[in-house]
Design a protein around this motif. Sequence first.
Motif, PDB file in Angstrom:
ATOM      1  N   GLY A   1       0.801  -1.234   0.000  1.00  0.00           N
ATOM      2  CA  GLY A   1       0.000   0.000   0.000  1.00  0.00           C
ATOM      3  C   GLY A   1       0.828   1.276   0.000  1.00  0.00           C
TER       4      GLY A   1
ATOM      5  N   CYS B   1      -0.410   3.187  -5.228  1.00  0.00           N
ATOM      6  CA  CYS B   1      -0.377   2.389  -4.006  1.00  0.00           C
ATOM      7  C   CYS B   1      -1.346   3.001  -3.001  1.00  0.00           C
TER       8      CYS B   1
ATOM      9  N   SER C   1      -4.691   1.952   0.183  1.00  0.00           N
ATOM     10  CA  SER C   1      -5.589   0.937   0.728  1.00  0.00           C
ATOM     11  C   SER C   1      -6.967   1.543   0.951  1.00  0.00           C
TER      12      SER C   1
ATOM     13  N   TYR D   1     -10.896   5.410   0.012  1.00  0.00           N
ATOM     14  CA  TYR D   1      -9.585   4.918  -0.413  1.00  0.00           C
ATOM     15  C   TYR D   1      -8.581   6.016  -0.101  1.00  0.00           C
TER      16      TYR D   1
ATOM     17  N   GLN E   1      -2.131   2.055   4.634  1.00  0.00           N
ATOM     18  CA  GLN E   1      -2.292   0.624   4.936  1.00  0.00           C
ATOM     19  C   GLN E   1      -3.537   0.401   5.788  1.00  0.00           C
TER      20      GLN E   1
ATOM     21  N   ARG F   1      -6.884   0.048   7.623  1.00  0.00           N
ATOM     22  CA  ARG F   1      -8.166   0.755   7.555  1.00  0.00           C
ATOM     23  C   ARG F   1      -7.958   2.251   7.721  1.00  0.00           C
TER      24      ARG F   1
ATOM     25  N   GLU G   1     -11.734  -5.298   2.721  1.00  0.00           N
ATOM     26  CA  GLU G   1     -10.543  -4.460   2.884  1.00  0.00           C
ATOM     27  C   GLU G   1      -9.608  -4.761   1.711  1.00  0.00           C
TER      28      GLU G   1
ATOM     29  N   THR H   1      -6.079  -3.526  -0.849  1.00  0.00           N
ATOM     30  CA  THR H   1      -4.852  -2.724  -0.967  1.00  0.00           C
ATOM     31  C   THR H   1      -4.439  -2.717  -2.436  1.00  0.00           C
TER      32      THR H   1
ATOM     33  N   GLU I   1      -1.187  -2.191  -4.775  1.00  0.00           N
ATOM     34  CA  GLU I   1       0.267  -2.141  -4.685  1.00  0.00           C
ATOM     35  C   GLU I   1       0.788  -2.011  -6.104  1.00  0.00           C
TER      36      GLU I   1
ATOM     37  N   LEU J   1      -7.553  -8.243   1.234  1.00  0.00           N
ATOM     38  CA  LEU J   1      -6.925  -8.705   2.474  1.00  0.00           C
ATOM     39  C   LEU J   1      -7.908  -9.399   3.406  1.00  0.00           C
TER      40      LEU J   1
END
Length: 850
Positions: free
Chosen positions: A208, A214, A216, A235, A240, A242, A292, A294, A296, A303
């Motif tokens: 993240g 990048c 989350s 977002y 990273q 929450r 949830e 992420t 990258e 996740l």
Amino acid sequence: MNTQLTLITPTAPMSAAVHGERAKCLQRLIRLDMPVPVTVALPFDAVRDIAQGRMPDMAALIAPFGDRPLLSVRPSSLDPDWGGPGAILNIGMNARRLAQMKETVGARAATALYLRFVQSYAIHVARLDPDAFDLPDVADEASLHTMLDIYETETDEPFPQDPAVQLAEVLRSMARAWEGTTARLLRQAKGAPADAGLGLVVQAMALGVGPGECGSGVIQYVDETTGLRQIKGRYLGQSQGREALGDVEGAIYLTRDDRGPSLEEHCPATFAQLVAYGDLCRRNLREEMQVEFTIEDGHMHILDAVRVQRNSRASVRIAVALAEDGIIPREEALMRVEPAALSELLHRQVDPRAKRDLIVRGIAASPGAAAGRIVLTAADAQASAARGEPCVLVRRETTPEDIRGMHAAQAVLTMRGGVTSHAAVIGRGLGVPCVVGASELSIDRKNGKIIAPDGRRFAAGDVITVDGTTGQVIVGEPPMLEAALDDAFKTLLHWADDVRDIGVRANADTPADAQTARNFEAEGIGLCRTEHMFFEGDRLGVMREMIFAESSDDRRAVLDRLLPMQRADFQALFGIMAGKSVCVRLFDPPLHEFLPSDKQGLRDLAEQLALPLADVTDRVDALSEYNPMLGMRGVRLGIAIPEIYDMQAQAIFEAMAAVGKAGTDISVEIMIPLVSAMREVELVKGRVDAVANAVRAKTKSTLDYHLGVMVETPRAALRAQDIAEHAEFLSFGTNDLTQMTYGLSRDDAGRFMSAYVQQGVYAEDPFHTLDIEGVGELIAIGAERGRLGRPDVVLSICGEHAGSRVAIEFCRAHGFDYVSCSPFRVPVARLTAAQSALQDRQDDENWSGL
Ligand code: PEP
Ligand code: MG
């Protein structure tokens, strides 16, 4: 891999009962081909071992994550609502990893990750003072050194560098946190069993942070307060976990939004992928999930997914929508909604997000919340209503004289009494929020004030809120959520009606109650307490005249003035309940309840009756009884002063004739209260039948009706066989039956009930939860013997217990025809009855499948 550790793959043997719901859910996501990072699950047993100091094979645990692991650990219990330790991210950060990541994601981002890991490790694993580990504004080398130095000073050890050691310590701290007393009590309060286990999931971090896109975020596909389908969430780039949901700058909307930028515009392909995952989850996990994710360097990772937390309204709509979309069967939708949640929906509620300044806590006696100005007398409540000012009636306890004040008030608060006290019963009947037994509150009547346990004083006129759902009394008026009788609610209850096998009627005394019963689709009225009709308008005065009448003729003359009023009541009630059954209970309370108790009231009465005050006082004294609830009331009055029942029977039959002529079809039942001997029934039946014949002759109507008995004395239950020979139905009045079975006053038991329950003398307040062992045995005996006397005798219960799960299950088990409860409990009872029937079906299937 070690048997205690399961690498989550589509086919790995896993179950929520062994590994917890989160682990099982991650496996489902993997089966759906979602990009879930490598994850290993530890079952409940392994975590129990860890708490005892027996660690799993750490090398085996860490092996699937490669030689430079960067990991997260999350809790995974059987029910996510039971809570658990918070997630810990970035396990594996150390000096070597920092140096390497500076190259890949940049010095600032890499240092920030390390700082955050040291912070959460220090607070949650080493249990150091959180104040010493505030994150710096700038994540640089210097601030990292400072934090590592503080760690070392506080623990006398350098910050651990070995990822396996870090991970072992994280697992140990989470396992121990689950075993702690506070965590145990909190989850048990949410229904977790004492030995509930915790699983853990160890997952490779998706970063993240770093170059390219990048970040989350968290997405859900439903509104958690309305239950309507809607994409919600945030977002945040370079973040990273929450973080996006926190109060942070830079978090963007997910869908296009006038208020600012969105992921939909920024990364349309990623957004479309998330929407598709939402549909997949809903169809396959058969639930509304919060996911949830992420990103990258432009690649998405999923996740975690958890069931969306929701309020009662949303839980109904979500269950109905899932069934209507064919995702779950209707039966499952019915089982998913907590019946108590429905009762919340029928009333306004304090917004759960609102701050509450608590004055006092009492017994939650009638659900819903309402605010108003404090008034201390029923007369002030009426005056306040006349001015259009909402008020809360605060009384030590209420008596029948307060009924008009209670009608006028938005809510009622009393210091004495329990769940079957006058205030509680009337409050529930009227749908007025009510808190009773707030014994820590006192009234300073002289100065018109109430005094909170903390000494704060609130004057008449000050605004307070009574929350009858939680039993709290709150300063001022917090924000509220409105009651919602929406389509989803109605649909769910119609499905419940298709499934249940016991009738649900309402206890309703007035046309307004009857209308509420009708709105909530009760199958009829199971108990109409007619005495409440005599407190209305100018009837109380006439009633008092009747009590003072010297002879039977005088009494009859006064009752003749009440007759048209009673007839009009019944006509209105029968009109509203057209096509249904109405069970009218003949007059029940002791007469002194209609007489004033204070000096001023006695003076007013003397004036009204043109009698000397001394005569009035003498008469009132003569009527007073040491133990009125066991005295001249119910059928005893009907036999000693038969004119009252004669008048009521005449009013009922004339009303039947009138509505019948107007084309209304109604089935009328007449019920005799407080019976203890068969001869009482014979005598009353003889007179009622005679009145019916007279009205038949006069009105030329057929007038079919049923006569039955309220079984509320232990003797009536024991003698049910010969009583049933004269009664077509038996309705068990569990309020009085509980009172008399225990020898426990329903109005005074509140004083010692909590001591009794706390010390385990009674498992529960028997006025609140039907006592199956004692009162239940009497009811079972009564039902069995009643059937011996009359095989087709109609059986029901109508006390305050009637809408509860315990009572409904009991009544179903004993083949009762219906339960009758307060109108506002009718929907709850309809759903509970359906769930009880479905549970039985399920048990039968399990049994036959053995
Ligand atoms: C009862 O006793 O259970 C009942 C329903 O009657 P009441 O509460 O009016 O005494
Ligand atoms: Mg009773």
